[in-house]
Design a protein around this motif. Structure first.
Motif, PDB file in Angstrom:
ATOM      1  N   TRP A 140      31.519  15.552  33.752  1.00 16.61           N
ATOM      2  CA  TRP A 140      32.700  15.075  33.021  1.00 16.61           C
ATOM      3  C   TRP A 140      33.292  13.778  33.587  1.00 16.61           C
ATOM      4  O   TRP A 140      33.554  12.849  32.833  1.00 16.61           O
ATOM      5  N   TYR A 188      31.241  18.317  38.786  1.00 15.68           N
ATOM      6  CA  TYR A 188      32.294  17.958  37.827  1.00 15.68           C
ATOM      7  C   TYR A 188      32.215  16.471  37.481  1.00 15.68           C
ATOM      8  O   TYR A 188      32.298  16.077  36.311  1.00 15.68           O
ATOM      9  N   ASP A 189      32.033  15.642  38.526  1.00 14.25           N
ATOM     10  CA  ASP A 189      31.933  14.201  38.285  1.00 14.25           C
ATOM     11  C   ASP A 189      30.691  13.872  37.465  1.00 14.25           C
ATOM     12  O   ASP A 189      30.724  12.983  36.606  1.00 14.25           O
TER      13      ASP A 189
END
Length: 227
Positions: free
Chosen positions: A30, A26-27
C-alpha cells in the motif's frame, strides 16, 4: 536451565522482526504504490493541468476552463491566479512532495518483509528448541545443552577472556575418537553456568587463558643509596 532473560531477549527480537516485516509488507502493498500514484498525479498537475490553465487564460476561455475544472473536482485558483499543488494537496491530506519509487524499490519491500518474518519464525523456533535444554555438571564430567557428555579429564584448554563482560567461556576437549572440539559455557543463557565452570576449573589440569591487563604493573624505582 535457560534463564528467563534469554527467553525475554529472544522473544523481543522475534517480535521486532515480525513488526518490521509487517511494516515492509505494508509499504510494498500500500504505502509505496500510494506514493507513486500521488507522485504521478503531481507530475500531471505540473506538466499538463497548469499549462492548460495558462493556455485557457491566454485564449480568453478561462471561465470555461474553471467551470470544467469545478465539474471534475479540480482546483481552479482564485482571482485569475493558477491553482497551486501545495494548496490542492493540503485540502486532500496528501503529501506535498510524494516520492516516485522505482519497481525495484517496491520489490525490495517484499524481500525485506519476507526476510524479517522468516527471521522471526526462525527465532521462535530456536526459542522452542531451547525450552528443555539443560547445562549440567556431575562429579567427573559435565553434559552440554546438546546432550554431549564431556569428562573433565578430557579438557586440555579453557579460554575465559570473555567471561567477565559477556559471560562466555570456551573449553577445548578431546573426544573418544581423538578429535579436538570446543564446548561453550554461556552464563547469560544458562542460570548457574558459573557453578559448572567453577567445578570444571577445580578438576582441570591444562592451559588456562585469562584476560591479561593491558596496563603493565608499575615498577617501583629503587631507593637512592645513602651517600
Amino acid at each position: 536451565r535457560v534463564t528467563p532473560w534469554y527467553f525475554r531477549r529472544m522473544g523481543m527480537l522475534a517480535g521486532l522482526m515480525l513488526v518490521f516485516g509487517l511494516v515492509f509488507l505494508y509499504d510494498g502493498v500500500w504505502g509505496y504504490p500510494k506514493s507513486v500514484a500521488l507522485a504521478k498525479k503531481k507530475e500531471w498537475f505540473t506538466t499538463e493541468f497548469l499549462p492548460s490553465f495558462d493556455k485557457a487564460k491566454l485564449e480568453g476561455r478561462l471561465d470555461l476552463w474553471i467551470a470544467d475544472a469545478k465539474a471534475k473536482g479540480l482546483p481552479t485558483g482564485s482571482e485569475g491566479e493558477p491553482p497551486k499543488w501545495v494548496s490542492h494537496a493540503a485540502q486532500n491530506g496528501w503529501d506535498e512532495d510524494p516520492k516516485l519509487y522505482s519497481d525495484r524499490e517496491i520489490a525490495e519491500q517484499f524481500w525485506f518483509g519476507y526476510g524479517c518474518i522468516a527471521g522471526a519464525l526462525i527465532t521462535g523456533f530456536v526459542l522452542l528448541l531451547n525450552r528443555g535444554k539443560l547445562l549440567r555438571a556431575e562429579a567427573d564430567h559435565w553434559i552440554t545443552p546438546e546432550g554431549v557428555k564431556i569428562a573433565f579429564a578430557d579438557v586440555f584448554r579453557i579460554d575465559k577472556r570473555k567471561w567477565e563482560h559477556k559471560g562466555l567461556a570456551y573449553a577445548w576437549h578431546r573426544t573418544p575418537a581423538g578429535a579436538e572440539k570446543r564446548a561453550v559455557i554461556d552464563d547469560l543463557k544458562f542460570a548457574g553456568a558459573d557453578q559448572v565452570l567453577e567445578r570444571l576449573l577445580g578438576r582441570f589440569s591444562g592451559e588456562l587463558i585469562e584476560k591479561v591487563s593491558a596496563t603493565p604493573p608499575e615498577v617501583e624505582a629503587p631507593a637512592d643509596s645513602a651517600s
